[in-house]
Design an enzyme around this catalytic site. Structure first.
Site, short mmCIF file in Angstrom:
data_model
loop_
_atom_site.label_atom_id
_atom_site.label_comp_id
_atom_site.label_asym_id
_atom_site.label_seq_id
_atom_site.Cartn_x
_atom_site.Cartn_y
_atom_site.Cartn_z
N ASN A 91 0.82 -1.22 0.00
CA ASN A 91 0.00 0.00 0.00
C ASN A 91 0.85 1.27 0.00
O ASN A 91 0.32 2.38 0.02
CB ASN A 91 -0.96 0.01 1.20
CG ASN A 91 -0.24 0.16 2.53
OD1 ASN A 91 0.99 0.11 2.60
ND2 ASN A 91 -1.01 0.32 3.59
N GLY B 73 6.58 1.59 2.21
CA GLY B 73 7.40 1.14 1.10
C GLY B 73 7.57 2.24 0.05
O GLY B 73 6.85 3.23 0.04
N VAL C 167 -3.66 -4.72 2.65
CA VAL C 167 -4.09 -6.07 3.01
C VAL C 167 -5.22 -6.10 4.03
O VAL C 167 -5.78 -7.18 4.28
CB VAL C 167 -2.92 -6.92 3.53
CG1 VAL C 167 -1.90 -7.16 2.45
CG2 VAL C 167 -2.29 -6.31 4.78
N THR D 199 -3.67 -3.99 10.19
CA THR D 199 -2.74 -4.64 9.25
C THR D 199 -2.32 -5.99 9.77
O THR D 199 -2.28 -6.99 9.03
CB THR D 199 -1.51 -3.75 9.02
OG1 THR D 199 -1.93 -2.49 8.50
CG2 THR D 199 -0.54 -4.40 8.04
N ASN E 280 -7.04 -12.03 5.95
CA ASN E 280 -7.26 -12.01 4.50
C ASN E 280 -6.25 -12.88 3.77
O ASN E 280 -6.60 -13.57 2.79
CB ASN E 280 -7.20 -10.57 3.99
CG ASN E 280 -8.42 -9.76 4.37
OD1 ASN E 280 -9.52 -10.29 4.43
ND2 ASN E 280 -8.23 -8.49 4.65
N ALA F 256 5.53 -12.97 8.69
CA ALA F 256 6.65 -12.23 9.26
C ALA F 256 6.23 -11.73 10.63
O ALA F 256 5.63 -10.67 10.76
CB ALA F 256 7.05 -11.08 8.36
N TYR G 136 1.62 -2.85 17.68
CA TYR G 136 2.50 -3.72 16.90
C TYR G 136 2.77 -5.04 17.62
O TYR G 136 2.56 -6.11 17.06
CB TYR G 136 3.81 -2.98 16.63
CG TYR G 136 4.79 -3.73 15.75
CD1 TYR G 136 4.57 -3.83 14.38
CD2 TYR G 136 5.93 -4.31 16.28
CE1 TYR G 136 5.49 -4.50 13.56
CE2 TYR G 136 6.84 -4.98 15.48
CZ TYR G 136 6.61 -5.08 14.12
OH TYR G 136 7.50 -5.75 13.32
#
Length: 296
Positions: free
Chosen positions: A6, A10, A31, A66, A73, A88, A119
């Site tokens: 997305n 990145g 995602v 996420t 998903n 990961a 997180y």
């Protein structure tokens, strides 16, 4: 190969050398929404989620989405396609650990209501969902608990220890250590990590249990700052600031399971890995695209 991102953290320039390849497809997609892909899929690497504390704390709700909606998903997709899926995960599932090094059987000491919780707890929840899909629906899973990784193509504004120290040293700015610098980190060069991820994905013996992937060579943050400053030939002063909330005091992987199941361990020392990393950041800060070859 289908790459999905997305672009929250990145950058398209990281895959610019692949965009014209006939076997490579890029899709801009988040995602947290279901993903539809026509045709067969053999392997799914779910690497989604900001890993930099400043970036994942910027929108903690989206970070948690996420981690949890994203893996749900991807697991749905893996189940429909009969694909093996690798999650990961992270050393952050151990929180601020009370033992070191951390083996996979250690359940951790995580704050559920702190600034890092979105997180840490998101990744822990993702592991749970992975386990449940395997047990209840027979999905073929792999879980990698990734420890601190560094290397070329990191964002200069990433906010983690190596990127912070290198960019500050190259810019002549003070190298900022949060806390007294006696906390430890174990730093794995990205090519070693990639080798480990592929070995885990393709292993027939690793099974669904989590596997630590990282470099067990442990450094105090003060030492990391001195090594980086020297490698950059910098005269930046080293300064200390307030320690971040829930910042772990120790971070060191027990990689016995990876050695036994994957015949894997890192081969790149921190000093060796710094050479291409510093060259990359120097090019980034100078506005020049570096020659990276096969780096990822």
């Amino acid at each position: 190969m289908i790459c999905v991102d997305n672009l929250q953290t990145g950058r398209l320039r990281n895959i610019a050398h692949l965009l014209g390849h006939p076997a490579f497809e890029y899709r801009q997609h988040d995602v947290i929404a279901p993903l539809e892909i026509a045709g067969p899929i053999d392997r799914i690497y779910n690497l989604a989620c900001a890993a930099s504390p400043p970036k994942y704390q910027r929108d903690p709700i989206h970070t948690f989405q996420t981690c949890v909606l994203g893996i749900l998903n991807m697991l749905d997709l893996a189940e429909r396609k009969g694909a093996r899926i690798l999650q990961a995960s992270t050393s952050e599932v151990y929180g601020d650990p009370e033992i070191s090094p951390q083996p996979e059987g250690y359940r951790g000491a995580v704050n559920t209501v702190g600034p890092r919780s979105c997180y840490d707890e998101g990744k822990r929840a993702a592991e749970t969902v992975m386990h449940d899909f395997h047990e209840a629906r027979g999905v073929d899973i792999r879980i990698a608990r990734i420890f601190n990784t560094y290397g070329p193509r990191m964002d200069p504004g990433d906010g983690r220890v190596v990127s912070n120290f290198v960019t500050q040293a190259l810019s002549g700015k003070p190298i900022t250590i949060y806390g007294d610098g006696m906390q430890t980190r174990s730093l794995c060069f990205m090519k070693d990590l990639i080798t480990g991820l592929i070995a885990l994905m393709e292993s027939q013996s690793a099974g669904p249990e989590p596997v630590n992937l990282g470099n067990p060579c442990e450094f105090h943050v003060n030492e990391i700052a001195r090594i980086v400053r020297e490698a950059c030939a910098s005269h930046s002063p080293i300064v200390h600031s307030k320690r971040s909330t829930d910042d772990p005091h120790q971070r060191c992987p027990d990689i016995g399971r990876a050695k036994a199941a994957l015949s894997w361990e890192p081969t790149t020392s921190f000093a060796e890995g710094l050479i291409p990393t510093i060259a990359y950041f120097r090019s980034e800060l100078g506005g020049v695209e570096p020659e990276l070859g096969g780096a990822a």
